[in-house]
Design a protein around this motif. Structure first.
Motif, PDB file in Angstrom:
ATOM      1  N   GLY A 140       0.825  -1.218   0.000  1.00 54.24           N
ATOM      2  CA  GLY A 140       0.000   0.000   0.000  1.00 54.24           C
ATOM      3  C   GLY A 140       0.850   1.256   0.000  1.00 54.24           C
ATOM      4  N   LEU A 141       1.915   1.241   0.804  1.00 52.70           N
ATOM      5  CA  LEU A 141       2.827   2.390   0.832  1.00 52.70           C
ATOM      6  C   LEU A 141       3.494   2.590  -0.529  1.00 52.70           C
ATOM      7  CD1 LEU A 141       4.535   1.914   4.326  1.00 52.70           C
ATOM      8  CD2 LEU A 141       2.840   3.645   3.682  1.00 52.70           C
ATOM      9  N   ALA A 142       3.787   1.479  -1.209  1.00 50.72           N
ATOM     10  CA  ALA A 142       4.412   1.582  -2.535  1.00 50.72           C
ATOM     11  C   ALA A 142       3.461   2.251  -3.524  1.00 50.72           C
ATOM     12  CB  ALA A 142       4.803   0.194  -3.042  1.00 50.72           C
ATOM     13  N   VAL A 143       2.157   1.958  -3.432  1.00 54.89           N
ATOM     14  CA  VAL A 143       1.171   2.600  -4.314  1.00 54.89           C
ATOM     15  C   VAL A 143       1.132   4.103  -4.054  1.00 54.89           C
ATOM     16  CG1 VAL A 143      -1.292   2.796  -4.840  1.00 54.89           C
ATOM     17  CG2 VAL A 143      -0.239   0.536  -4.584  1.00 54.89           C
ATOM     18  N   VAL A 144       1.068   4.480  -2.782  1.00 53.99           N
ATOM     19  CA  VAL A 144       1.042   5.901  -2.428  1.00 53.99           C
ATOM     20  C   VAL A 144       2.332   6.586  -2.896  1.00 53.99           C
ATOM     21  CG1 VAL A 144       0.989   7.544  -0.509  1.00 53.99           C
ATOM     22  CG2 VAL A 144      -0.501   5.530  -0.473  1.00 53.99           C
ATOM     23  N   TYR A 145       3.442   5.902  -2.733  1.00 53.68           N
ATOM     24  CA  TYR A 145       4.752   6.422  -3.164  1.00 53.68           C
ATOM     25  C   TYR A 145       4.739   6.719  -4.658  1.00 53.68           C
ATOM     26  CZ  TYR A 145       9.619   5.630  -4.795  1.00 53.68           C
ATOM     27  OH  TYR A 145      10.838   5.701  -5.424  1.00 53.68           O
ATOM     28  N   LEU A 146       4.202   5.800  -5.463  1.00 51.59           N
ATOM     29  CA  LEU A 146       4.163   6.005  -6.910  1.00 51.59           C
ATOM     30  C   LEU A 146       3.240   7.159  -7.286  1.00 51.59           C
ATOM     31  CD1 LEU A 146       4.061   2.358  -8.346  1.00 51.59           C
ATOM     32  CD2 LEU A 146       6.013   3.915  -8.233  1.00 51.59           C
ATOM     33  N   VAL A 147       2.073   7.225  -6.648  1.00 46.91           N
ATOM     34  CA  VAL A 147       1.126   8.298  -6.964  1.00 46.91           C
ATOM     35  C   VAL A 147       1.710   9.653  -6.600  1.00 46.91           C
ATOM     36  CG1 VAL A 147      -1.139   9.279  -6.408  1.00 46.91           C
ATOM     37  CG2 VAL A 147      -0.908   6.821  -6.781  1.00 46.91           C
ATOM     38  N   TRP A 148       2.341   9.731  -5.437  1.00 50.26           N
ATOM     39  CA  TRP A 148       2.950  10.995  -5.035  1.00 50.26           C
ATOM     40  C   TRP A 148       4.099  11.360  -5.973  1.00 50.26           C
ATOM     41  CZ3 TRP A 148       2.583  15.529  -3.759  1.00 50.26           C
ATOM     42  CH2 TRP A 148       3.566  16.287  -3.139  1.00 50.26           C
ATOM     43  N   LEU A 149       4.888  10.390  -6.363  1.00 50.64           N
ATOM     44  CA  LEU A 149       6.038  10.666  -7.213  1.00 50.64           C
ATOM     45  C   LEU A 149       5.614  11.180  -8.586  1.00 50.64           C
ATOM     46  CD1 LEU A 149       9.104  10.559  -7.081  1.00 50.64           C
ATOM     47  CD2 LEU A 149       9.011   8.250  -8.031  1.00 50.64           C
ATOM     48  N   LEU A 150       4.607  10.581  -9.184  1.00 53.58           N
ATOM     49  CA  LEU A 150       4.200  11.030 -10.520  1.00 53.58           C
ATOM     50  C   LEU A 150       3.532  12.406 -10.452  1.00 53.58           C
ATOM     51  CD1 LEU A 150       0.925  10.718 -11.564  1.00 53.58           C
ATOM     52  CD2 LEU A 150       1.425   8.350 -10.951  1.00 53.58           C
ATOM     53  N   ASN A 151       2.845  12.699  -9.343  1.00 51.83           N
ATOM     54  CA  ASN A 151       2.227  14.020  -9.204  1.00 51.83           C
ATOM     55  C   ASN A 151       3.248  15.100  -8.860  1.00 51.83           C
ATOM     56  OD1 ASN A 151      -0.942  14.167  -9.369  1.00 51.83           O
ATOM     57  ND2 ASN A 151      -0.458  12.163  -8.499  1.00 51.83           N
ATOM     58  N   LEU A 152       4.192  14.776  -7.983  1.00 49.66           N
ATOM     59  CA  LEU A 152       5.196  15.784  -7.654  1.00 49.66           C
ATOM     60  C   LEU A 152       6.072  16.082  -8.866  1.00 49.66           C
ATOM     61  CD1 LEU A 152       8.400  14.729  -7.127  1.00 49.66           C
ATOM     62  CD2 LEU A 152       7.333  13.646  -5.159  1.00 49.66           C
TER      63      LEU A 152
END
Length: 343
Positions: A140-152
């Motif tokens: 789950g943390l990996a999913v959030v990490y990817l979403v944050w990374l592509l948005n940032l």
């Protein structure tokens, strides 16, 4: 995969991206796909956007070929192909039709979830001398990490060349870390073709931007770098922290800016120009020095720390804290997320 063949594929990636970016620029001008300066913009001249589609198309089209050659593990190939396609697709639609933020975020989470599931989730990560398996929490943390990374990555794509230089130096740093741990196996060509494709785009985006990435490019590059970091973690667990360290400039600036705006009651979706990198560019009145400065920080500061982590000389979490500390200091010094200079 033979070394000569790999070099040829990388060269083709660069050339195709360069040619396609030029063609996309002409199409954007013809169709009126122009980025007009607004409250968030650091540029002052209307500029065509959507050139980052070249990066996405080149990488996505080469992935099946790399799979046929068995140069890339199937999990890494399909996670990047499916997630990258979805993110690039919604980005392309947003560049043309202004998709609502909620729908974009829904697709981002779907793409990240598929990418994490296909690649096998987050592997056990080293923390303070222990290899810790976070299980479903880690996935789950990996999913959030990817979403944050592509948005940032989209947030940080505001100066001529800055997003491209970040991708090139981070990707090149990732290649170096593979050499450090002695990895010569499958998947090493993935960051190489991404670096090459972004390099081809940079010919049109730096030192003066004649075309912008657009959401299609920034989102794709962001999730690609995130998935490459997860692939690296499956090769050697310390490499995950190495990649997180290499991504430090974008992660710190975007995160500090967002948190400060949240705590001050600002609308986080409202266009703004309060990132640290934007304030530095505004102060000196030029984009190229800031973008090149980001590249130098990556190569001269973050890469050495990441190398120590990859070698096992430095704990990954400690390495992140050491690498990020001066970056946080710079973000605070330049009042990232604070009041904008209206002048």
């Amino acid at each position: 995969m033979l070394e000569r063949t790999g070099i040829a594929v990388v060269a083709v990636s660069f050339l195709l991206a360069a040619v396609m970016t030029g063609w996309l620029r002409r199409m954007a001008v013809a169709r009126g796909l122009i980025d007009v300066p607004n409250a968030r913009s650091s540029h002052q001249v209307p500029t065509p956007r959507g050139g980052g589609l070249a990066v996405a198309v080149v990488v996505l089209c080469l992935l099946p070929l790399l799979g046929w050659w068995r140069a890339v593990p199937g999990t890494s190939l399909w996670s990047l192909f499916v997630a990258g396609f979805l993110v690039a697709g919604i980005g392309w639609l947003d560049d043309h039709n202004d998709i609502a933020a909620g729908w974009r975020l829904l697709v981002h989470f779907a793409a990240a979830s598929i990418g994490v599931w296909v690649i096998g989730g987050l592997p056990p990560v080293p923390m303070f001398g222990f290899l810790i398996n976070l299980g479903w929490v880690g996935h789950g943390l990996a999913v959030v990490y990817l979403v944050w990374l592509l948005n940032l990555y989209n947030f940080m794509d505001g100066l001529d060349g800055i997003a491209g230089i970040e991708a090139v130096t981070v990707g090149a740093g990732g290649l170096w870390l593979y050499q450090v741990v002695g990895h010569r196996g499958g998947g090493i060509i993935l960051p190489a073709i991404l670096v090459a494709a972004v390099g081809g785009f940079l010919l049109w985006n730096f030192p003066r931007a004649r075309v912008f990435m657009g959401d299609v490019g920034s989102g794709f590059v962001g999730i690609a770098l995130g998935l490459l970091s997860l692939h690296a973690a499956w090769v050697s667990p310390p490499l995950f922290w190495g990649w997180v360290i290499l991504l430090g400039v974008f992660v710190v600036d975007a995160t500090v800016t967002l948190l400060r705006r949240l705590f001050s009651g600002e609308h986080v979706y409202r266009a703004h120009r309060s990132h640290a990198y934007q304030k530095v560019a505004q102060r000196i009145g030029s984009h190229p020095p800031v973008s090149m400065g980001v590249g130098l920080i990556n190569l001269l500061w973050l890469l050495p720390v990441a190398t120590l982590v990859a070698l096992g000389t430095l704990d990954g979490v400690v390495g992140v804290l050491i690498a990020y500390a001066p970056l946080i200091g710079l973000a605070v010094h330049w009042e990232a997320g604070g009041a904008e200079d209206k002048s």
